[in-house]
Enzyme design. Structure first.
Site: not given
Length: 426
Positions: A100, A166
């Site tokens: 991400d 994350e």
């Protein structure tokens, strides 16, 4: 005594054998580097926020499928998992990369700069891989390709975990490592150990930094809601100013670190990152909200700091005629490297990078939800150099000017590849 000496000699011989291992992958590494760089540039130009990594996941899954790797998609919303079985049964190693990006507007002149925009918490923002997750993804895709081509060298199974969110799932959603574990990513087949890396903008290319035990901090997100009494800005005596109370609380919280925490044991941080209050210059508002983070590397210090934050918040607000509530949610545990696993893999890292380039480091107050995987199985998480050698200016992670040198990634590919082979074939 003889038995003890024999045991030590056996360990030394095993270490020497591991040090001398040569899988003859030099051509594979040479051929994969250009691809890894191209993948990284693609992901950097097309970043996606947490739990929204749809196109990123599609590209990863397509690559793994092209290699003949068994693929699972939509794990923990947008995660991708690949399973590669070797020539013989054996243990299972997991390799993890986060995928991400962040709500940061890029501010550099890279030819592959991100111009993507999106909405985050109701605010229009740029989107950028400002922490290097694009490099992690590209590195693991490279490792997958090399290991798939050399599965005859694998005794056991490699599980490739491409993890979303994350940086944290959006409010009201689950995500990240915790959700992957909840959905069974560490089972079927059951994982025995897990490896992960993080590129670092302040560490020179070619260098690996590691630490046994705690290497990154536990992370908490806290919210303080302050209640005052609204009044006209010209008559503060007729109300209770929640903005003044907030300022006193922020000031007071820092004394918990500077005067109450034993910083000779481990580092600790309290940061207020967001304050919301008021609508107009001449109105003292009724309330204020403070949002921030606490970073700790010691469980006892964590307990002390959180307890004192609650006490201080409530007491300061009361002293100024208002009230306040303090709430906290845990986001990650301490990223804890298993001592035995680190010692087992240290010769591999030294063989790949060179002894002088594998350096012991101190713990950082950054956080990583890789820690959740380490609560399930032994794990090893290390830092990979991404700064151009000789460069005296390294922009921090999570900033608009963040940069990583592409040349640093191939060492990550080599290290994860050979750590996997050494672990499975010992």
């Amino acid at each position: 005594m003889k038995t003890k000496n024999k045991f030590i000699l056996t360990l030394l011989l095993c270490g020497a054998a591991l040090q001398a291992q040569n899988y003859k992958l030099e051509n594979d590494y040479k051929n994969i580097e250009k691809k890894v760089i191209e993948w990284r540039h693609h992901f950097h130009q097309n970043p996606e926020l947490s739990n929204r990594e749809f196109k990123t996941a599609e590209k990863i899954a397509a690559h793994l499928k092209s290699l003949g790797i068994e693929v699972q998609t939509k794990v923990a919303v947008t995660g991708v998992v690949g399973i590669l079985k070797g020539k013989k049964p054996g243990r299972v190693i997991a390799l993890r990369a986060d995928i991400d990006a962040l709500p940061v507007t890029e501010r550099n002149n890279l030819p592959f700069k991100s111009n993507v925009t999106d909405t985050f918490l109701g605010v229009e923002t740029g989107v950028m891989h400002a922490c290097g997750h694009d490099t992690h993804t590209a590195i693991l895709m490279g490792v997958a390709e090399i290991l798939a081509k050399n599965k005859d060298k694998i005794n056991g199974t490699v599980k490739f975990i491409f993890q979303p969110a994350e940086e944290g799932a959006p409010p009201g959603e689950e995500g990240g490592a915790a959700l992957m574990i909840k959905e069974g990513v560490m089972e079927n087949p059951k994982v025995d150990a897990i490896f992960g890396l993080h590129i670092n903008s302040g560490t020179p290319v070619g260098v690996i930094k590691y630490k046994t035990e705690g290497i990154m901090a536990a992370v908490e997100r806290f919210v303080i809601n302050v209640k005052g009494k609204q009044t006209h800005g010209s008559q503060p005596w007729s109300g209770v100013d929640p903005i003044v109370i907030s300022a006193k609380i922020i000031d007071g919280l820092q004394t918990i670190i500077s005067r109450e925490s034993n910083l000779t044991e481990e580092a600790a941080v309290i940061t207020v990152g967001k304050i919301t209050s008021g609508v107009r210059f001449n109105i003292i508002p009724e309330s204020a909200e403070l949002i921030g983070t606490v970073r700790t590397l010691n469980p006892d210090m964590r307990e002390l700091i959180l307890r004192r934050m609650k006490e201080m918040t409530e007491t300061i607000a009361k002293a100024y005629g208002g009230s306040a509530t303090f709430s906290v949610e845990s986001q990650t545990s301490i990223t804890y490297n298993d001592i035995a696993l680190v010692n087992q893999m240290l010769p591999t890292m030294q063989r790949v990078a060179g002894n002088k380039n594998v350096q012991l480091t101190k713990a950082t107050t950054g956080g990583e939800d890789f820690s959740y995987f380490q609560e399930v199985v032994p794990g090893f998480y290390f830092f990979l150099g991404g700064m151009t050698p000789g460069n005296k200016e390294a922009y921090p992670h999570h900033t608009p000017d963040f940069k990583i040198d592409d040349a640093g990634m191939i060492l990550g590919v080599k290290t994860l590849t050979e750590m996997s082979l050494d672990y499975l074939n010992k």
